[in-house]
Design an enzyme around this catalytic site. Structure first.
Site, mmCIF file in Angstrom:
data_model
loop_
_atom_site.group_PDB
_atom_site.id
_atom_site.type_symbol
_atom_site.label_atom_id
_atom_site.label_comp_id
_atom_site.label_asym_id
_atom_site.label_seq_id
_atom_site.Cartn_x
_atom_site.Cartn_y
_atom_site.Cartn_z
ATOM 1 N N SER A 139 0.800 -0.984 -0.014
ATOM 2 C CA SER A 139 0.562 0.159 -0.148
ATOM 3 C C SER A 139 0.738 1.237 0.082
ATOM 4 C CB SER A 139 -0.837 0.586 1.563
ATOM 5 O OG SER A 139 -1.122 1.103 1.247
ATOM 6 N N TYR A 152 -1.956 0.114 10.483
ATOM 7 C CA TYR A 152 -1.562 0.114 9.258
ATOM 8 C C TYR A 152 -0.436 0.440 8.633
ATOM 9 C CZ TYR A 152 -3.055 -1.135 4.714
ATOM 10 O OH TYR A 152 -3.913 -1.228 3.426
#
Length: 261
Positions: A139, A152
């Site tokens: 990501s 995250y």
């Protein structure tokens, strides 16, 4: 050359399912891996892919998958797609269990799958020659931090580092290590998982954003990278919608040309 086989994790929905579909359309043999047997069965019926039910946070499940693949036949590529986010709380206030889950699925599952399948990739190369691929979907959160992203961010930064080190370790072998780092992708489940099933919160980040990425956009990027000539390695591919300049810089509404002067 015989048909090539790719293993895709997180295949029951979103980017994983789209990647399975596209590889099948391109003539690949595919093994889709996920936890939900019912969704995998539907995907198999739709695409003709092989499927295997496994929880990648469990070593026994990964070992069983490895043994299944060893009998099934040659493996040419692995796509580590399984992952996810949990919550948007601060580092101070976030739940340690959420962090543990994010590290398990985004980092340790990638390590487990890579360790399990590298011997199978090498066996294929020894028998057939050519090249092999390990693709990991990370990501932009693994490259740029943002408020609320603590756990995250940390997990995806770790996954990025894992890929960087793996590429160094495999230098000299005909195995490409490819990282695909998407920005905003609108899928049916990512936000629901992050916000504990709250559909309103899950929809809010995409409100009035022109053309966020789709799962199919990312799948096309993955398959295209794997199908490059064997001597070409797309080490790191960052893909974002035009409306997104960074995780915390997002245009909402129509994109317009600025007036001169």
């Amino acid at each position: 050359m015989s048909t090539r086989r790719v293993v895709v994790t997180g295949a029951s929905s979103g980017i994983g399912a789209a990647t399975v579909r596209l590889f099948r359309q391109r003539g690949w043999d595919v093994v889709g891996v996920a936890r939900r047997s019912d969704r995998l069965a539907a995907l198999a019926a739709e695409t003709g892919a092989d499927v295997f039910t496994a929880d990648l946070t469990r070593q026994d499940d990964v070992d069983a998958l490895r043994d299944y693949l060893a009998v099934l036949g040659p493996v040419h590529a692995l796509v580590n797609n399984a992952g996810g986010a949990m919550g948007l709380d601060s580092v101070e206030d976030s739940a340690i269990d959420d962090w543990a889950w994010m590290f398990e699925i985004n980092v340790l599952a990638v390590k487990r799958m890579t360790s399990a399948l590298l011997p199978l990739l090498r066996r294929t190369l020894a028998a057939d020659g050519g090249s092999a691929d390990i693709v990991t979907v990370t990501s932009i959160a693994g490259h740029v931090a943002y408020l609320g992203g603590g756990g995250y961010n940390a997990a995806k930064f770790a996954a990025h580092a894992l890929m960087e080190v793996l590429r160094l370790e495999l230098n000299g072998e005909p195995i490409r290590v490819i990282e695909v780092a998407p920005g905003m992708v609108k899928t049916e489940e990512f936000g629901l998982v992050r916000f504990g099933g709250d559909a309103v919160k899950a929809a809010a980040p995409y409100e009035n954003v022109l053309n966020p990425l789709s799962a199919e956009d990312v799948a096309e990027t993955i398959v295209s990278a794997v199908e490059r000539p064997a001597h070409v390695n797309l080490d790191l591919i960052t893909i974002k919608p035009v409306a997104q300049a960074a995780p915390s810089r997002l245009a909402r509404g129509e994109l317009t040309v600025r007036a001169e002067g």
